[in-house]
Design a protein around this motif. Structure first.
Motif, PDB file in Angstrom:
ATOM      1  N   LEU A   1     -23.138  54.468  23.609  1.00 48.68           N
ATOM      2  CA  LEU A   1     -22.535  55.769  23.891  1.00 48.68           C
ATOM      3  C   LEU A   1     -22.536  56.113  25.373  1.00 48.68           C
ATOM      4  O   LEU A   1     -21.541  56.583  25.917  1.00 48.68           O
ATOM      5  N   GLU A   2     -23.670  55.898  26.035  1.00 40.81           N
ATOM      6  CA  GLU A   2     -23.762  56.260  27.451  1.00 40.81           C
ATOM      7  C   GLU A   2     -22.726  55.512  28.289  1.00 40.81           C
ATOM      8  O   GLU A   2     -22.039  56.089  29.124  1.00 40.81           O
ATOM      9  N   VAL A   3     -22.602  54.220  28.048  1.00 38.65           N
ATOM     10  CA  VAL A   3     -21.630  53.414  28.788  1.00 38.65           C
ATOM     11  C   VAL A   3     -20.212  53.879  28.480  1.00 38.65           C
ATOM     12  O   VAL A   3     -19.360  53.959  29.375  1.00 38.65           O
ATOM     13  N   ALA A   4     -19.943  54.211  27.221  1.00 39.03           N
ATOM     14  CA  ALA A   4     -18.609  54.671  26.840  1.00 39.03           C
ATOM     15  C   ALA A   4     -18.257  55.979  27.526  1.00 39.03           C
ATOM     16  O   ALA A   4     -17.118  56.183  27.971  1.00 39.03           O
ATOM     17  N   LEU A   5     -19.225  56.876  27.651  1.00 37.93           N
ATOM     18  CA  LEU A   5     -18.961  58.145  28.330  1.00 37.93           C
ATOM     19  C   LEU A   5     -18.713  57.930  29.822  1.00 37.93           C
ATOM     20  O   LEU A   5     -17.811  58.541  30.408  1.00 37.93           O
ATOM     21  N   LEU A   6     -19.487  57.065  30.428  1.00 35.00           N
ATOM     22  CA  LEU A   6     -19.267  56.759  31.847  1.00 35.00           C
ATOM     23  C   LEU A   6     -17.879  56.165  32.069  1.00 35.00           C
ATOM     24  O   LEU A   6     -17.229  56.436  33.082  1.00 35.00           O
ATOM     25  N   ALA A   7     -17.415  55.383  31.104  1.00 36.73           N
ATOM     26  CA  ALA A   7     -16.106  54.749  31.234  1.00 36.73           C
ATOM     27  C   ALA A   7     -14.962  55.736  31.049  1.00 36.73           C
ATOM     28  O   ALA A   7     -13.823  55.429  31.419  1.00 36.73           O
ATOM     29  N   THR A   8     -15.248  56.918  30.485  1.00 32.05           N
ATOM     30  CA  THR A   8     -14.195  57.917  30.278  1.00 32.05           C
ATOM     31  C   THR A   8     -14.387  59.122  31.184  1.00 32.05           C
ATOM     32  O   THR A   8     -13.940  60.225  30.872  1.00 32.05           O
ATOM     33  N   ALA A   9     -15.038  58.904  32.321  1.00 36.16           N
ATOM     34  CA  ALA A   9     -15.342  60.007  33.232  1.00 36.16           C
ATOM     35  C   ALA A   9     -14.103  60.635  33.853  1.00 36.16           C
ATOM     36  O   ALA A   9     -14.186  61.706  34.457  1.00 36.16           O
ATOM     37  N   ALA A  10     -12.942  60.009  33.710  1.00 36.07           N
ATOM     38  CA  ALA A  10     -11.714  60.599  34.243  1.00 36.07           C
ATOM     39  C   ALA A  10     -11.307  61.835  33.444  1.00 36.07           C
ATOM     40  O   ALA A  10     -10.564  62.688  33.955  1.00 36.07           O
ATOM     41  N   ASP A  11     -11.776  61.943  32.211  1.00 28.17           N
ATOM     42  CA  ASP A  11     -11.480  63.143  31.422  1.00 28.17           C
ATOM     43  C   ASP A  11     -12.297  64.314  31.977  1.00 28.17           C
ATOM     44  O   ASP A  11     -13.517  64.194  32.134  1.00 28.17           O
ATOM     45  N   PRO A  12     -11.673  65.444  32.265  1.00 26.07           N
ATOM     46  CA  PRO A  12     -12.394  66.562  32.892  1.00 26.07           C
ATOM     47  C   PRO A  12     -13.585  67.058  32.075  1.00 26.07           C
ATOM     48  O   PRO A  12     -14.620  67.423  32.644  1.00 26.07           O
ATOM     49  N   ARG A  13     -13.463  67.061  30.755  1.00 27.30           N
ATOM     50  CA  ARG A  13     -14.578  67.542  29.935  1.00 27.30           C
ATOM     51  C   ARG A  13     -15.752  66.580  29.992  1.00 27.30           C
ATOM     52  O   ARG A  13     -16.912  67.006  30.100  1.00 27.30           O
ATOM     53  N   VAL A  14     -15.469  65.290  29.943  1.00 33.32           N
ATOM     54  CA  VAL A  14     -16.538  64.302  30.051  1.00 33.32           C
ATOM     55  C   VAL A  14     -17.153  64.350  31.447  1.00 33.32           C
ATOM     56  O   VAL A  14     -18.380  64.292  31.600  1.00 33.32           O
ATOM     57  N   ALA A  15     -16.312  64.473  32.461  1.00 33.87           N
ATOM     58  CA  ALA A  15     -16.819  64.541  33.838  1.00 33.87           C
ATOM     59  C   ALA A  15     -17.762  65.724  34.014  1.00 33.87           C
ATOM     60  O   ALA A  15     -18.820  65.607  34.655  1.00 33.87           O
ATOM     61  N   ALA A  16     -17.402  66.864  33.445  1.00 35.52           N
ATOM     62  CA  ALA A  16     -18.251  68.052  33.563  1.00 35.52           C
ATOM     63  C   ALA A  16     -19.580  67.845  32.845  1.00 35.52           C
ATOM     64  O   ALA A  16     -20.651  68.224  33.352  1.00 35.52           O
ATOM     65  N   ALA A  17     -19.530  67.233  31.659  1.00 35.80           N
ATOM     66  CA  ALA A  17     -20.762  66.966  30.920  1.00 35.80           C
ATOM     67  C   ALA A  17     -21.644  65.968  31.664  1.00 35.80           C
ATOM     68  O   ALA A  17     -22.870  66.138  31.743  1.00 35.80           O
ATOM     69  N   LEU A  18     -21.038  64.932  32.212  1.00 31.33           N
ATOM     70  CA  LEU A  18     -21.797  63.952  32.991  1.00 31.33           C
ATOM     71  C   LEU A  18     -22.447  64.592  34.203  1.00 31.33           C
ATOM     72  O   LEU A  18     -23.586  64.266  34.557  1.00 31.33           O
ATOM     73  N   ARG A  19     -21.750  65.512  34.847  1.00 32.41           N
ATOM     74  CA  ARG A  19     -22.303  66.202  36.012  1.00 32.41           C
ATOM     75  C   ARG A  19     -23.508  67.035  35.609  1.00 32.41           C
ATOM     76  O   ARG A  19     -24.550  67.011  36.274  1.00 32.41           O
ATOM     77  N   ARG A  20     -23.379  67.795  34.524  1.00 33.20           N
ATOM     78  CA  ARG A  20     -24.498  68.633  34.074  1.00 33.20           C
ATOM     79  C   ARG A  20     -25.707  67.776  33.700  1.00 33.20           C
ATOM     80  O   ARG A  20     -26.845  68.085  34.085  1.00 33.20           O
ATOM     81  N   VAL A  21     -25.454  66.702  32.951  1.00 32.49           N
ATOM     82  CA  VAL A  21     -26.552  65.840  32.515  1.00 32.49           C
ATOM     83  C   VAL A  21     -27.198  65.133  33.707  1.00 32.49           C
ATOM     84  O   VAL A  21     -28.423  65.034  33.794  1.00 32.49           O
ATOM     85  N   THR A  22     -26.374  64.654  34.629  1.00 29.43           N
ATOM     86  CA  THR A  22     -26.924  63.983  35.815  1.00 29.43           C
ATOM     87  C   THR A  22     -27.793  64.931  36.627  1.00 29.43           C
ATOM     88  O   THR A  22     -28.911  64.575  37.034  1.00 29.43           O
ATOM     89  N   ASP A  23     -27.317  66.140  36.856  1.00 29.37           N
ATOM     90  CA  ASP A  23     -28.102  67.122  37.609  1.00 29.37           C
ATOM     91  C   ASP A  23     -29.423  67.418  36.910  1.00 29.37           C
ATOM     92  O   ASP A  23     -30.476  67.518  37.548  1.00 29.37           O
ATOM     93  N   ARG A  24     -29.371  67.560  35.597  1.00 27.99           N
ATOM     94  CA  ARG A  24     -30.588  67.871  34.842  1.00 27.99           C
ATOM     95  C   ARG A  24     -31.563  66.708  34.876  1.00 27.99           C
ATOM     96  O   ARG A  24     -32.776  66.892  35.079  1.00 27.99           O
ATOM     97  N   ARG A  25     -31.069  65.509  34.678  1.00 27.09           N
ATOM     98  CA  ARG A  25     -31.948  64.346  34.639  1.00 27.09           C
ATOM     99  C   ARG A  25     -32.568  64.059  36.000  1.00 27.09           C
ATOM    100  O   ARG A  25     -33.772  63.821  36.107  1.00 27.09           O
TER     101      ARG A  25
END
Length: 202
Positions: A114-138
């Motif tokens: 799942l993690e790799v799949a989400l990183l691969a779809t980071a061009a989608d604005p919703r996924v990008a926003a979620a990745l940003r929030r999770v990265t900042d938190r982690r």
């Protein structure tokens, strides 16, 4: 570290099940679909078939596909980051917590695409926003652990970021080149050496 915690289960049900499905069931099935085929795999009819139900169940919980994607991403944030941080908070020693977190996160992400799949779809604005929030938190949480170990704030942040990039590299490599990373007892020694390097103070 998405950290990747408890893996969100694929609660597929055989056709004919009478248990009322919840919005979480749909979100978990959507996450499983993303892990298998990326964001494009989130489609109502195939997920309904996976769950052994009809589209009527979907529309009981969600207005449209976009709402399901949002729910899936929210579940990923909660179960793969917040839940892991909360679970490990019971360990009072920051070094032991850091080592446990790194071991758990790398093992979980190696087993779950799942993690790799989400990183691969980071061009989608919703996924990008979620990745940003999770990265900042982690990264912020990792920085807190390094600060608790006595590193100055700026250095704690730098080492937290370095630890997170090590985790992401480990995750990507474990899926891109299976077998390239140490396994079994060698894996424990390898992870200890990574943390020893990150914890070293001149």
């Amino acid at each position: 570290m998405v950290m990747a915690p408890q893996r969100t289960g694929d609660r597929t049900k055989p056709k004919g099940t009478r248990r009322r499905l919840t919005a979480r069931d749909w979100a978990e099935a959507a996450l499983a679909a993303i892990g298998e085929g990326g964001l494009a795999a989130v489609a109502v009819e195939p997920i309904a078939a996976r769950l052994g139900t009809t589209k009527g169940s979907f529309y009981w919980h969600f207005a449209n596909r976009e709402a399901l994607v949002d729910a899936a991403l929210e579940l990923w944030e909660q179960s793969h980051t917040e839940a892991v941080i909360t679970e490990l908070a019971a360990e009072p020693d920051p070094e032991r917590r850091l080592r446990a977190l790194f071991a758990y996160a790398t093992a979980a992400s190696a087993d779950d695409p799942l993690e790799v799949a989400l990183l691969a779809t980071a061009a989608d604005p919703r996924v990008a926003a979620a990745l940003r929030r999770v990265t900042d938190r982690r990264v912020g949480h990792l920085a807190e652990l390094f600060a608790a170990l006595g590193f100055p704030e700026a250095e704690a942040r730098r080492r937290g970021l370095l630890a997170y990039t090590a985790y992401l590299g480990h995750t990507q490599l474990s899926h891109a080149v299976p077998g390239s990373l140490p396994q079994g007892p060698d894996r424990d020694g390898y992870l200890d050496s990574v943390l020893d390097t990150l914890l070293h103070q001149d």
